[in-house]
Design a protein around this motif. Sequence first.
Motif, PDB file in Angstrom:
ATOM      1  N   LEU A   4      20.529 -36.301  13.933  1.00 21.07           N
ATOM      2  CA  LEU A   4      19.120 -35.991  13.682  1.00 21.07           C
ATOM      3  C   LEU A   4      18.212 -37.000  14.384  1.00 21.07           C
ATOM      4  O   LEU A   4      17.221 -36.614  15.035  1.00 21.07           O
ATOM      5  CB  LEU A   4      18.852 -35.989  12.177  1.00 21.07           C
ATOM      6  CG  LEU A   4      17.397 -35.776  11.739  1.00 21.07           C
ATOM      7  CD1 LEU A   4      16.868 -34.441  12.247  1.00 21.07           C
ATOM      8  CD2 LEU A   4      17.285 -35.872  10.217  1.00 21.07           C
ATOM      9  N   ASP A   5      18.551 -38.281  14.278  1.00 23.68           N
ATOM     10  CA  ASP A   5      17.738 -39.317  14.929  1.00 23.68           C
ATOM     11  C   ASP A   5      17.774 -39.164  16.450  1.00 23.68           C
ATOM     12  O   ASP A   5      16.748 -39.324  17.123  1.00 23.68           O
ATOM     13  CB  ASP A   5      18.244 -40.707  14.540  1.00 23.68           C
ATOM     14  CG  ASP A   5      18.015 -41.008  13.066  1.00 23.68           C
ATOM     15  OD1 ASP A   5      17.153 -40.342  12.459  1.00 23.68           O
ATOM     16  OD2 ASP A   5      18.712 -41.899  12.538  1.00 23.68           O
ATOM     17  N   ARG A   6      18.958 -38.839  16.971  1.00 29.02           N
ATOM     18  CA  ARG A   6      19.081 -38.684  18.424  1.00 29.02           C
ATOM     19  C   ARG A   6      18.284 -37.481  18.912  1.00 29.02           C
ATOM     20  O   ARG A   6      17.606 -37.530  19.946  1.00 29.02           O
ATOM     21  CB  ARG A   6      20.563 -38.517  18.799  1.00 29.02           C
ATOM     22  CG  ARG A   6      20.830 -38.412  20.293  1.00 29.02           C
ATOM     23  CD  ARG A   6      20.511 -39.701  20.995  1.00 29.02           C
ATOM     24  NE  ARG A   6      20.822 -39.621  22.418  1.00 29.02           N
ATOM     25  CZ  ARG A   6      19.997 -39.157  23.339  1.00 29.02           C
ATOM     26  NH1 ARG A   6      18.799 -38.714  22.972  1.00 29.02           N
ATOM     27  NH2 ARG A   6      20.334 -39.125  24.600  1.00 29.02           N
ATOM     28  N   GLY A   7      18.357 -36.384  18.189  1.00 26.83           N
ATOM     29  CA  GLY A   7      17.664 -35.178  18.600  1.00 26.83           C
ATOM     30  C   GLY A   7      16.157 -35.277  18.446  1.00 26.83           C
ATOM     31  O   GLY A   7      15.403 -34.629  19.186  1.00 26.83           O
ATOM     32  N   SER A   8      15.687 -36.105  17.492  1.00 19.81           N
ATOM     33  CA  SER A   8      14.248 -36.237  17.260  1.00 19.81           C
ATOM     34  C   SER A   8      13.533 -36.861  18.447  1.00 19.81           C
ATOM     35  O   SER A   8      12.321 -36.663  18.619  1.00 19.81           O
ATOM     36  CB  SER A   8      13.999 -37.092  16.004  1.00 19.81           C
ATOM     37  OG  SER A   8      14.562 -36.472  14.868  1.00 19.81           O
ATOM     38  N   ALA A   9      14.279 -37.612  19.247  1.00 20.82           N
ATOM     39  CA  ALA A   9      13.665 -38.283  20.393  1.00 20.82           C
ATOM     40  C   ALA A   9      13.692 -37.441  21.664  1.00 20.82           C
ATOM     41  O   ALA A   9      13.221 -37.901  22.712  1.00 20.82           O
ATOM     42  CB  ALA A   9      14.381 -39.613  20.651  1.00 20.82           C
TER      43      ALA A   9
END
Length: 377
Positions: free
Chosen positions: A69-74
């Motif tokens: 989720l953190d990777r995709g949010s960027a």
Amino acid sequence: MRVSSQDVTVVALLADPDAPTEIAQRMARILPARLADKWGQGRRFDVEVVSEPFTTGTEDPTTLMRRILDRGSAESWDIVVALTDLPLHSHGRKLVVDLSHEHGLALLSLPPLGGLRLQTRARLAVEEVVLSLAGPQATGAEGPPGSQPLRGPFIGLLAPIHPGQVGEEEIADLRYVVSGPRGYLRVLGGMVRANRPWRLVPGLSKALAAALATGAVATVNSTIWNLAESLSTPRLVIATVGSVALMIGWLIVDAQLWHRSAEVSREARRRARLYNASTVMTVGIGVLVCYAGLIVINLLWALFILNEQAFASATRTPLHAPEYLTLSWFVASVATVGGALGSGLESDEAIRAAAYSKREQERRRMLQDEGGDQLMT
């Protein structure tokens, strides 16, 4: 993550290095066309492959989903499907895939898909995951009927894959797991496939050199000729099993490949048994490939070097095709024992690199470090 236009969906395949990245790159060539064909309605899918070790330091699905989720949010991705060749566990079951329709995320563990037709099964799984995440509950747009839950050949009446329990505080809202003996065998086969045991052959250069030298000398030894001619087929089979088992056992013990869990829980013991079973199968397949190669090489050497009169004089048996085959078979067993001794010249890291995938090497190194820290404290 952003939401693309209604006509384009950007899909990211976040893959662990090594085998998952290779699988993702191969499927990315045909995935856009297959997804567009299955979805219809003029939608286009753009697929990107990102190779990152996103599983480093953890095997917890919830933690991994937060990382995804953190990777995709960027990034400017609509859907993220993460692929790993680590066997993951959730609530005592072996995880196949976690999905979050709210966030457009999925975590796919490759070992539960099995060791055969892995590329095809992984592609089918990714296709069904993407179609489910891009469905009406995920995007609010119109989509093909029945896009959720998952469908497809890899989840069916004959597959040991079924919905699993999802905790209230987890990011995932849909989970599939495998269980039972058939599920265990699928995971085990997938782990062995990820380790690619055929790489053990070039990885044991010194052991193979010792085996080839032993075989070359044994082939021209008259005592070996007489022993080969006196042994029955059952005893040759026993010699094969014994030499191969010795080689497997020596490699595992000498290179410290056997996994001992520092935890005492039932789940930890189950994982240790699974990891050790995959080690035995990985090393066993590699040794069997070496053994078969030794038979072929010994046969070619015997055809070149043996003298029919000398052989007949020593054994009182004419040298024909059965004698060549029997001698090559027996010499392969003798040479395998020599190779087991020669494997002691290999470094532990060289054997581990030949026996395990990169993900498995990192996992074992992490567990060893944790075990060392616990002993220090």
